[in-house]
Enzyme design. Sequence first.
Site, mmCIF file in Angstrom:
data_model
loop_
_atom_site.group_PDB
_atom_site.id
_atom_site.type_symbol
_atom_site.label_atom_id
_atom_site.label_comp_id
_atom_site.label_asym_id
_atom_site.label_seq_id
_atom_site.Cartn_x
_atom_site.Cartn_y
_atom_site.Cartn_z
ATOM 1 N N ARG A 1 -16.511 -1.462 -1.426
ATOM 2 C CA ARG A 1 -15.698 -0.322 -1.867
ATOM 3 C C ARG A 1 -16.495 0.984 -1.814
ATOM 4 O O ARG A 1 -16.374 1.845 -2.673
ATOM 5 C CB ARG A 1 -15.134 -0.582 -3.262
ATOM 6 N N HIS B 1 -0.140 -11.958 1.479
ATOM 7 C CA HIS B 1 -1.120 -11.114 0.787
ATOM 8 C C HIS B 1 -1.788 -11.845 -0.370
ATOM 9 O O HIS B 1 -2.996 -11.746 -0.577
ATOM 10 C CB HIS B 1 -0.414 -9.853 0.278
ATOM 11 N N TYR C 1 0.828 -1.198 0.000
ATOM 12 C CA TYR C 1 0.000 0.000 0.000
ATOM 13 C C TYR C 1 0.869 1.258 0.000
ATOM 14 O O TYR C 1 1.585 1.538 0.969
ATOM 15 C CB TYR C 1 -0.922 0.035 1.224
ATOM 16 N N SER D 1 -13.206 -4.693 2.351
ATOM 17 C CA SER D 1 -14.254 -4.081 1.511
ATOM 18 C C SER D 1 -15.656 -4.539 1.926
ATOM 19 O O SER D 1 -16.479 -4.909 1.076
ATOM 20 C CB SER D 1 -14.017 -4.392 0.031
ATOM 21 N N PRO D 2 -15.970 -4.517 3.237
ATOM 22 C CA PRO D 2 -17.302 -4.968 3.660
ATOM 23 C C PRO D 2 -18.412 -4.020 3.218
ATOM 24 O O PRO D 2 -19.587 -4.369 3.303
ATOM 25 C CB PRO D 2 -17.184 -5.004 5.192
ATOM 26 N N LEU D 3 -18.025 -2.822 2.727
ATOM 27 C CA LEU D 3 -19.008 -1.875 2.212
ATOM 28 C C LEU D 3 -18.994 -1.828 0.683
ATOM 29 O O LEU D 3 -19.459 -0.856 0.077
ATOM 30 C CB LEU D 3 -18.723 -0.474 2.777
#
Length: 324
Positions: A205, A122, A55, A201-203
């Site tokens: 993205r 990863h 990142y 990413s539980p929303l």
Amino acid sequence: MIPTRHLGDLAVSAQGLGCMGMSHGYGTSDDTQSIATLHRALDLGVTLLDTADFYGSGHNEELIGRAVAGRRDQAVIATKFGFANRLGEPTVIRGDAFHVRKACEDSLRRLGVDHIDLYYLHRVDPSVPVEETVGAMSELVRLGKVRHLGLSEASAATIRRAHAVHPISALQSEWSLWTRDIEDPVVPVCRELGIGLVPFSPLGRGFLTGRYRSVEGLADNDVRRSQPRFSDGNLEHNLAVVAVVEELAAAKGITAGQLALAWVQHRGQDVVPIPGTRRRRNLEENLGALDVVLSEDDLKVLDEVGDQVAGERYDRTSLRFVDR
């Protein structure tokens, strides 16, 4: 106080904080704002901070290191290795023992800590037996540089092979109302082996919050511009899915994002989602999902909504690096 959940035998806050967007993926960010959000998370009792060496080509780990300086005992630092390239270069995945050791040393230096609480692979390197990779990771545990091991985007078969070498505490994979691939057979295998689940990413993205109606306004380098679910045709279809979430959320007096997060939180006591945000107000809104109670009828409606999503979650290139 935020409740505690367990990833294997690692105790963490029931919701963590995904930090990727503070360094890349979603347009420009501001370090001062990001550190203020990280400090607010720690103040509120969020312990699990999720980062990776990839990142921002190391920037994100350095940012976390600055944020936890003087507060190390309040944070459970999770970082990942495996992408051996820098941003903008052709993707290279490495899981060989030499790279495992070097990546860990580099992460410890950037984070400014003497150990990593949860160290993930990863992406699985298809050219290296996972037994070699996890064997090298277990040596880091023996040396005290790492406390717990994890995998990301790994298949059920890979999880079994890895866990046979050294106990795996957590699996990090995408899981949300609109991404449910891991529910069979990955989740049952994790539960059989006592491995916790960390949905990223539980929303969706950010899409499930209802804040995005098009890709217009997104930065040119925003990853969502290349993802099929945000493309023409799929986007319009998926907005209808979000409308159902918004309607149910409004009836409950909560936001669509809180409802979508609550659905993930309700998947089990071994589930610790890591919604990402750079802003304190979004962090606080996300944590409100911990207080949302969903009925069986609510869950049924939301399950049906998730089955109607159109489009793959990644573009074809990115899907190549997911272990299936």
